[in-house]
Design an enzyme around this catalytic site. Structure first.
Site, PDB file in Angstrom:
ATOM      1  N   GLU A  63     -18.487  79.137  48.202  1.00 34.14           N
ATOM      2  CA  GLU A  63     -18.129  77.849  48.803  1.00 34.14           C
ATOM      3  C   GLU A  63     -18.910  77.597  50.095  1.00 34.14           C
ATOM      4  O   GLU A  63     -18.906  78.435  51.001  1.00 34.14           O
ATOM      5  CB  GLU A  63     -16.616  77.838  49.096  1.00 34.14           C
ATOM      6  CG  GLU A  63     -16.115  76.491  49.573  1.00 34.14           C
ATOM      7  CD  GLU A  63     -14.597  76.447  49.771  1.00 34.14           C
ATOM      8  OE1 GLU A  63     -13.887  77.323  49.238  1.00 34.14           O
ATOM      9  OE2 GLU A  63     -14.138  75.529  50.479  1.00 34.14           O
ATOM     10  N   LYS A 247      -4.798  79.237  51.707  1.00 30.81           N
ATOM     11  CA  LYS A 247      -6.014  79.293  50.887  1.00 30.81           C
ATOM     12  C   LYS A 247      -7.232  79.381  51.806  1.00 30.81           C
ATOM     13  O   LYS A 247      -8.170  80.129  51.554  1.00 30.81           O
ATOM     14  CB  LYS A 247      -6.092  78.064  49.977  1.00 30.81           C
ATOM     15  CG  LYS A 247      -7.245  78.102  48.965  1.00 30.81           C
ATOM     16  CD  LYS A 247      -8.555  77.562  49.504  1.00 30.81           C
ATOM     17  CE  LYS A 247      -9.650  77.610  48.437  1.00 30.81           C
ATOM     18  NZ  LYS A 247     -10.958  77.176  48.956  1.00 30.81           N
ATOM     19  N   ASP A 263     -10.210  94.983  45.518  1.00 26.82           N
ATOM     20  CA  ASP A 263      -9.514  94.199  44.500  1.00 26.82           C
ATOM     21  C   ASP A 263      -8.914  92.959  45.152  1.00 26.82           C
ATOM     22  O   ASP A 263      -7.872  93.031  45.792  1.00 26.82           O
ATOM     23  CB  ASP A 263      -8.426  95.093  43.881  1.00 26.82           C
ATOM     24  CG  ASP A 263      -7.679  94.418  42.744  1.00 26.82           C
ATOM     25  OD1 ASP A 263      -7.682  93.179  42.675  1.00 26.82           O
ATOM     26  OD2 ASP A 263      -7.085  95.154  41.937  1.00 26.82           O
ATOM     27  N   HIS A 361     -18.805  69.481  56.100  1.00 22.22           N
ATOM     28  CA  HIS A 361     -18.839  69.937  54.716  1.00 22.22           C
ATOM     29  C   HIS A 361     -19.854  69.152  53.891  1.00 22.22           C
ATOM     30  O   HIS A 361     -20.463  69.701  52.987  1.00 22.22           O
ATOM     31  CB  HIS A 361     -17.442  69.735  54.132  1.00 22.22           C
ATOM     32  CG  HIS A 361     -17.143  70.641  52.991  1.00 22.22           C
ATOM     33  ND1 HIS A 361     -16.797  71.958  53.181  1.00 22.22           N
ATOM     34  CD2 HIS A 361     -17.158  70.440  51.662  1.00 22.22           C
ATOM     35  CE1 HIS A 361     -16.598  72.517  52.008  1.00 22.22           C
ATOM     36  NE2 HIS A 361     -16.812  71.623  51.068  1.00 22.22           N
TER      37      HIS A 361
END
Ligand code: NAD
Length: 407
Positions: A63, A247, A263, A361
């Site tokens: 991202e 998130k 992991d 962004h």
């Protein structure tokens, strides 16, 4: 330069560059039915000062904005003295589910009566972990009386797995002690598996950002601090916001977890379960204004990462990333991850609460669109600039521009 800083060998540098990293043969040893190797960008976040030490942070992430946002946030924390971190001993939880019990409370007592023997048995099959200073630490019993399949007793084995994430270690110990628990309780054991809600193995980070550092064209430092605190409280009180807020935190943490061969599903599961521990899903961070008007942030979450075991030493790039990071123990890695989470959270909140996320962004997004439209080399920047000037960042427009500009 990064290679020199971290004293990487040519092989390690090649692994990080992706030219000599994981090969098909190694991949075939890692999973079943391997048919290839899937690449992702590996970046390095800069400006990190953690407990007075400088770090370069390897991050694997697809991202845009994540690495740049984090490096910028780390610079702001550095102005306030850097991140201060701490962590628990690396104690994992293993669960044993016991059913068919006449009385779950009596069974719980019977397990606790054999606590010492059971811990000693767990250590017997974990001799290497014991050698490294880890081993079984405690037992806990959790009777759950009212379930659709009748009463059950959940036995927790707490085990210090030192520098390993510890899943295999603890699962082996659980399978070994399960028959002893059946004997002690007269019940039947069903599952024996670690819990990803590793809440005995938490990492924490905190730091201060001087208010002057947050001043923008449109906002004073004080106003920016207030806007960020308000954004943080929004996530504390509203699960819809908390999901997105967390998130963003995991954007950074996962990237380091993946880079170091750990992991990330385990870390994700632990983080979100911990965020819901009160019964209502909430933020993993807290933000407030201190007495001098500066911004303070704090994060705490389970962080079951290892510097040995799993893929950490099997994947050549993971080994090189661990060396680049320069961590000496799983706890240090966990603390770095906590600092990264707090930094990434600041990056997102600052953008959202001050200028909005899209401005920064869009340029990166435009780059991806330009590349997707077939631009390469210099053409990428020209197509990006044209789309931004026109305020029209779409694939069709990028294709037209690529055609026009390549004539
Ligand atoms: P592992 O099985 O490779 O065990 C680690 C080994 O490292 C130990 O046997 C120990 O002897 C050795 N070691 C060397 N130096 C050490 C040190 N300083 N401290 C501790 N151990 C040291 O790895 P693991 O961490 O037990 O298992 C991790 C793997 O298990 C991951 O790949 C994970 O994906 C997988 N897994 C996860 C889950 C889950 O999260 N629910 C379940 C099953 C398996």
């Amino acid at each position: 330069m990064v290679g020199q800083w971290a004293n990487l060998t040519p092989e390690e540098q090649a692994a990080l560059l992706g030219v000599g990293g994981l090969n098909a043969v190694q991949a075939d040893h890692m999973i079943e039915n391997a048919i290839g190797v899937y690449g992702l960008p590996l970046g390095v976040a800069t400006n990190f000062l953690i407990n007075g030490r400088d770090y370069l942070i390897p991050m694997v992430v697809e991202e845009p904005s994540v690495v740049a946002g984090l490096s910028n946030a780390a610079r702001l924390f550095r102005e306030g003295g850097g991140f201060i971190t701490s962590s628990d001993e690396p104690v994992m939880i293993g669960q044993i589910q016991v059913l068919d019990l006449a009385d779950v409370y009596v069974a719980a007592g019977a397990v606790m009566a054999q606590r010492q023997q059971l811990l000693a048995e767990a250590d017997k099959v974990s001799s290497s972990i014991v050698q490294y200073g880890g081993g079984a630490r405690d037992l806990q019993v959790r009777p759950i009386v009212d379930t659709p399949v009748g009463p059950m007793l959940i036995v927790h084995l707490l085990m210090d797995t030192r520098d390993a994430m510890g899943a295999n270690t603890i699962n082996t110990a659980l399978e070994h002690i399960a028959p002893f628990i059946e004997q002690a309780t007269g019940g039947r054991v069903n599952l024996r598996i670690l819990s990803n809600l590793a809440d005995h193995r938490k990492a924490r980070a905190e730091g201060t950002i001087p208010k002057a550092e947050l001043t923008t064209d449109k906002l004073s430092g004080e106003d920016a601090v207030q806007a960020i605190v308000e954004a943080g409280v929004f996530a504390e009180v509203d699960p819809y916001r908390a999901a997105t807020h967390n998130k963003g935190i995991m954007n950074g943490i996962d990237a380091v977890v993946i880079a170091t061969g750990n992991d990330w599903r385990a870390i994700e599961a632990g983080a979100h379960a911990f965020a819901a521990r009160s019964g209502r899903y909430t933020s993993l961070t807290e933000w407030w204004q201190d007495d001098d008007g500066n911004l303070q942030g704090y994060i705490e979450l389970p962080m079951a990462v290892g510097t040995v075991g799993g893929a950490t030493r099997v994947h050549p790039a993971a080994g090189a990333a661990l060396k680049l990071l320069g961590v000496e123990s799983a706890r240090e890695l966990a603390e770095v991850c906590a600092a990264v989470g707090l930094g990434q959270n600041l990056a997102a909140m600052r953008a959202l609460a001050t200028e909005g996320i899209q401005r920064g962004h869009m340029r990166l997004h435009a780059r991806q669109i330009a590349v997707a439209a077939g631009a390469s080399g210099d053409l990428i920047n020209r197509v990006v600039q044209a789309m931004i000037t026109e305020n029209n960042i779409r694939l069709e427009r990028a294709r037209q521009l690529v055609q026009e500009m390549s004539k």
